[in-house]
Design an enzyme around this catalytic site. Structure first.
Site, PDB file in Angstrom:
ATOM      1  N   HIS A  64       0.882  -1.179   0.000  1.00 28.13           N
ATOM      2  CA  HIS A  64       0.000   0.000   0.000  1.00 28.13           C
ATOM      3  C   HIS A  64       0.912   1.220   0.000  1.00 28.13           C
ATOM      4  CE1 HIS A  64      -3.244   2.736   0.722  1.00 28.13           C
ATOM      5  NE2 HIS A  64      -2.983   2.934   2.000  1.00 28.13           N
TER       6      HIS A  64
ATOM      7  N   GLU B  51     -33.688  -6.211   7.016  1.00 28.15           N
ATOM      8  CA  GLU B  51     -33.863  -5.485   5.762  1.00 28.15           C
ATOM      9  C   GLU B  51     -32.693  -4.560   5.420  1.00 28.15           C
ATOM     10  OE1 GLU B  51     -36.091  -6.337   3.731  1.00 28.15           O
ATOM     11  OE2 GLU B  51     -37.115  -7.647   5.136  1.00 28.15           O
TER      12      GLU B  51
END
Length: 342
Positions: free
Chosen positions: A109, A228
């Site tokens: 990185h 949900e």
């Protein structure tokens, strides 16, 4: 213009003939790179700080383990497999004093190099090899004869052969089996930080919590809100991962599809995108990195307080309780959140 893709035919492990490769750190990525390179026929040693708990693990895997400074002295190419905020200190104390002309420093990185937390030795090569997946998957895919796609980049090329070294490393860990894309330290760092902050971690977490809160505040049961707004997210993400957004839409109901294309843009709208652009500018200017370095040096007070606040959110207790009712699911009660309403 499409990115250049390199495969096995573009990389030569002969680059590492008679050379020693060092992995500094033996964490998620470090252990995978070390094991894969060893299995590819390379000479690999491990560099760790005195007293590291990883020493016994690395030795069990058949590696010689040295203190970080000694590993740098012995190696021709060394991977800095340390957390971003620890790299600069270790670089100054153990790495830089032992770098000599012709050595290569490798990162997975680019933050420390791109934003100047590390000042590169003028006579070395500096490259990046960044697999696009966690270390355990890098290792597993290699063992299966496959590979994890990766990025390669060159920050400093004193030898004029730095890209060949990066591609050889990518081949050694199996990534050229899948395909390797060439990028830059700037592009990898800035896009990686933006993805984490605005979409993958920050954006997704905030969206899930906001949706959960909206339903609960409207009087719906928290269990329904959890299912949900969080539980079913995996199903959608898996479809997108496998087939893209269009493929996901092909697999859901017409009602869900219509709600997606007409209501989604109301949630992630012009104001949201304007805030994303601000986040990107903070990353590009170095503002985020300066803020993060200051926070780390100051003892991580804000960081810890915000994490604690998140752990105390109602969605965490609701989720822990519901997950305890799902025997098919691998349980990872990482933070010890109790599966109860107490």
């Amino acid at each position: 213009m499409p990115a250049k893709v390199y495969t096995d035919k573009d990389a030569d492990l002969g680059v590492f003939a008679n050379k020693t490769l060092a992995i500094l750190g033996y964490g998620s990525q470090g252990h995978a790179h070390a094991l894969n390179l060893k299995d590819s026929g390379c000479k690999v040693i491990i560099g760790l700080y005195p007293g590291s708990k990883s020493k016994a693990v690395a030795e069990q895997h058949g590696f010689e383990v040295f203190d970080t400074a000694e590993a740098v002295r012995r190696a021709d190419v060394m991977m800095v497999g340390l957390p971003d905020m620890k790299q600069a200190d270790v670089y100054l104390s153990d790495i830089l004093p032992n770098l000599t002309k012709g050595k290569t420093l490798l990162f997975s990185h680019g933050l420390s190099v791109h934003f100047g937390l590390i000042k590169l030795h003028k006579d070395i090569d500096c490259i990046m090899v960044a697999p696009k997946g966690p270390g355990h998957m890098v290792r597993r895919l290699y063992a299966e004869g496959k590979g994890m796609p990766a990025l390669v980049a060159v920050a400093q090329d004193r030898s004029k052969t730095a890209l060949k070294t990066a591609l050889a490393w990518a081949k050694g860990i199996g990534s050229t089996r899948a395909g390797v894309l060439k990028t830059s330290f700037k592009e990898e760092t800035e896009t990686d930080l933006f993805g984490e902050q605005a979409v993958l971690c920050g954006g997704a977490s905030a969206l899930v919590q906001a949706g959960f809160e909206t339903l609960v505040d409207a009087g719906y049961q928290p269990e329904m809100a959890y299912f949900e707004c969080l539980h079913e997210l995996k199903l959608i993400c898996d479809l997108m991962y496998e087939s893209g957004i269009a493929g996901m839409r092909f697999s859901i109901s017409e009602t869900a599809k219509y709600g997606d294309i007409t209501r989604g843009p109301r949630v992630v709208n012009k104001q949201t995108k304007a805030e994303m652009k601000k986040i990107l500018k903070e990353i590009q200017s170095g503002q985020f990195t300066k803020e993060w370095v200051k926070e780390h040096k100051g003892g991580l007070k804000k960081y810890k307080a915000l994490l604690k606040k998140g752990e105390q959110h109602q969605i965490e207790k609701t989720g822990a309780y519901l997950r305890s009712m799902m025997p098919w699911m691998t349980k990872k009660n990482i933070k010890g959140v109790q599966a109860s309403y107490s």
